[in-house]
Design a protein around this motif. Structure first.
Motif, short mmCIF file in Angstrom:
data_model
loop_
_atom_site.label_atom_id
_atom_site.label_comp_id
_atom_site.label_asym_id
_atom_site.label_seq_id
_atom_site.Cartn_x
_atom_site.Cartn_y
_atom_site.Cartn_z
N VAL A 22 1.06 -0.83 0.28
CA VAL A 22 0.23 -0.16 -0.14
C VAL A 22 1.10 1.46 -0.08
O VAL A 22 1.70 1.33 0.64
CB VAL A 22 -0.32 0.40 0.61
N THR A 23 1.02 2.37 -1.04
CA THR A 23 1.79 3.15 -1.64
C THR A 23 1.59 4.23 -1.15
O THR A 23 1.89 5.52 -1.10
CB THR A 23 2.18 2.94 -3.31
N ASP A 24 -0.01 4.64 -0.48
CA ASP A 24 -0.35 6.04 -0.72
C ASP A 24 -1.67 6.25 0.38
O ASP A 24 -2.77 7.26 0.75
CB ASP A 24 -1.54 5.93 -1.66
N SER A 25 -1.74 5.30 1.81
CA SER A 25 -2.30 5.98 2.94
C SER A 25 -1.80 6.83 3.45
O SER A 25 -0.99 7.61 3.42
CB SER A 25 -2.01 4.51 3.75
N THR A 26 -2.37 7.46 4.09
CA THR A 26 -2.38 8.85 5.13
C THR A 26 -2.16 7.98 7.08
O THR A 26 -2.76 7.00 6.57
CB THR A 26 -3.08 10.02 4.83
N PRO A 27 -2.10 8.72 7.58
CA PRO A 27 -2.63 8.25 8.77
C PRO A 27 -4.10 8.70 9.36
O PRO A 27 -4.84 7.40 10.13
CB PRO A 27 -2.10 9.79 9.84
N ALA A 28 -4.58 9.47 8.66
CA ALA A 28 -6.17 9.28 9.01
C ALA A 28 -6.79 7.85 8.62
O ALA A 28 -7.39 7.41 9.11
CB ALA A 28 -6.86 10.71 8.24
N SER A 29 -6.60 7.55 7.20
CA SER A 29 -7.23 6.72 6.44
C SER A 29 -6.19 5.38 6.80
O SER A 29 -6.80 4.21 7.18
CB SER A 29 -6.41 6.69 5.27
N THR A 30 -5.33 5.53 7.47
CA THR A 30 -5.26 3.67 8.52
C THR A 30 -5.89 3.76 9.82
O THR A 30 -6.57 2.79 10.07
CB THR A 30 -3.73 3.98 8.55
N ARG A 31 -6.26 5.30 10.18
CA ARG A 31 -6.84 4.73 11.30
C ARG A 31 -8.21 4.54 10.91
O ARG A 31 -8.64 3.39 11.87
CB ARG A 31 -6.86 5.59 12.05
N ALA A 32 -8.95 4.67 10.00
CA ALA A 32 -10.38 3.80 9.11
C ALA A 32 -10.44 3.21 9.37
O ALA A 32 -10.97 1.78 9.25
CB ALA A 32 -10.31 5.07 8.43
N PHE A 33 -8.98 2.55 8.93
CA PHE A 33 -9.07 1.11 8.11
C PHE A 33 -8.74 -0.01 9.35
O PHE A 33 -9.87 -0.91 9.54
CB PHE A 33 -7.91 0.53 7.37
N VAL A 34 -8.19 0.60 9.99
CA VAL A 34 -7.76 0.16 11.58
C VAL A 34 -9.63 -0.04 12.57
O VAL A 34 -9.34 -1.43 12.90
CB VAL A 34 -7.20 -0.03 12.67
N ALA A 35 -9.88 1.01 12.26
CA ALA A 35 -10.93 0.79 13.47
C ALA A 35 -12.37 -0.26 12.73
O ALA A 35 -12.74 -0.57 13.08
CB ALA A 35 -11.78 2.63 13.94
N ALA A 36 -12.07 0.10 11.63
CA ALA A 36 -13.20 -1.44 10.88
C ALA A 36 -12.86 -2.28 11.06
O ALA A 36 -13.53 -3.47 10.88
CB ALA A 36 -13.49 -0.72 9.21
N GLU A 37 -11.71 -2.81 10.32
CA GLU A 37 -11.38 -4.67 10.99
C GLU A 37 -11.79 -4.51 11.92
O GLU A 37 -11.77 -5.72 12.85
CB GLU A 37 -9.22 -4.20 10.70
N ILE A 38 -11.68 -3.69 13.76
CA ILE A 38 -11.49 -4.14 14.79
C ILE A 38 -13.47 -4.36 14.81
O ILE A 38 -13.02 -5.54 15.69
CB ILE A 38 -11.14 -2.83 15.62
N VAL A 39 -13.85 -3.66 14.18
CA VAL A 39 -15.11 -3.95 14.77
C VAL A 39 -15.51 -5.62 13.24
O VAL A 39 -16.20 -6.41 13.94
CB VAL A 39 -16.09 -2.99 13.61
#
Length: 322
Positions: free
Chosen positions: A291-308
């Motif tokens: 993944v070459t285009d992530s941002t801190p904000a998009s990474t946080r959103a991704f992890v939060a969704a994975e937790i759920v």
């Protein structure tokens, strides 16, 4: 001087104090903690990244393996480290997506205790069967339903990503199968090839050689698109099973409170390192999608969704680790 002016003066003083340090960051080697033992897939990925990241940062990025308790030990170590950008974590789906629901008393919070720098790579699971089983998803599901819970699936251990992928498959496909946990993917794959279990979910990184040799067959990949490692393997959606995407992944994280300029500097460096043609080719061989285009904000959103997502799977499966 009013209270507002005093506060502004303090903030300005702190900014002036921190600015030189941030401007020259990093000015010494950076430690990348891998919360698993050497030699495993996470460690291999981290070492590929660390070499390229060293070039981007102009300082050596040193790997430090701190395994134990499903990645909890090393992850907690970083959570409690000084937030200065010199202690990074190479987190996984386990440390940041699964363990929070799997352990009753996790010593860290995967969101509150970290600044999530970048999503580094995605490693989709593939549904594997031996050469004796049906090779299309509809045929396999028909067979599994007909066996009425007499079939079984292997995993590398209770609460692992491939165990939970199996549970997600049971829910999505409406089948029953007995979970057989092993001590690692190696022995699980051996029993799958020997016909002692019916199916298994694993990554291309650990099963690609057996697939190429014809000892195992990849039925579908749990991804939105086909893998460059095996473009002949259809996605689950293409095979008729919608909403069946998942696998492991890796994130670069630092302790909460790390200054934003440092987080941004690291994000840029990680993205550029992963965009290297050499790195991309090596990761492709390992079955990893960089993944070459992530941002801190998009990474946080991704992890939060994975937790759920994994919380719901763990609840249905009843999986727990003390």
């Amino acid at each position: 001087m009013t209270m507002t002016r005093r506060v502004l003066a303090v903030v300005l003083a702190l900014m002036l104090t921190c600015a030189p340090a941030m401007a020259q960051y990093p000015d010494k080697p950076v430690k990348l903690v891998v919360p698993f033992p050497p030699g495993g897939p996470t460690d291999v990925f981290a070492r590929v990244l660390s070499a390229a990241l060293s070039e981007q940062l102009g300082q050596q990025v040193v790997i430090e393996n701190k395994g134990g308790a499903g990645g909890t030990v090393g992850t907690d170590l970083v959570a409690k480290a000084k937030p200065d950008g010199y202690t990074l974590l190479f987190g996984t789906a386990a440390t940041h997506g699964i363990n929070v629901s799997l352990y009753d008393q996790l010593p860290y919070d995967p969101l509150k205790d970290f600044e999530l720098v970048a999503l580094a790579g995605l490693v989709p699971m593939v549904l594997l069967v031996s050469s004796e089983q049906p090779r299309t998803l509809p045929e396999l599901i028909v067979k599994l339903k007909a066996e009425r819970g007499k079939s079984s699936y292997a995993s590398s251990g209770n609460g692992t990503t491939n165990h939970l992928a199996g549970e997600l498959f049971k829910t999505r496909a409406g089948i029953e199968a007995v979970h057989v946990p092993y001590r690692g993917s190696g022995p699980a794959l051996q029993d799958l090839m020997g016909g002692r279990v019916t199916f298994m979910f694993d990554s291309f990184g650990t099963s690609l050689e057996q697939i190429k040799a014809g000892k195992l067959y990849a039925v579908v990949i749990m991804a939105d698109k086909r893998s460059q490692a095996r473009p002949d393997v259809p996605t689950a959606a293409e095979a008729g099973l919608a909403d069946f995407v998942g696998g492991t992944w890796n994130v670069v994280a630092v302790p909460a409170g790390t200054p934003k300029p440092i987080v941004d500097r690291l994000n840029t460096a990680v993205n550029k390192a992963l965009a290297s043609a050499t790195v991309a080719e090596r990761l492709q061989q390992l079955g990893i999608e960089a993944v070459t285009d992530s941002t801190p904000a998009s990474t946080r959103a991704f992890v939060a969704a994975e937790i759920v997502k994994w919380r719901d799977v763990i609840r249905i499966a009843g999986a727990k680790v003390d």
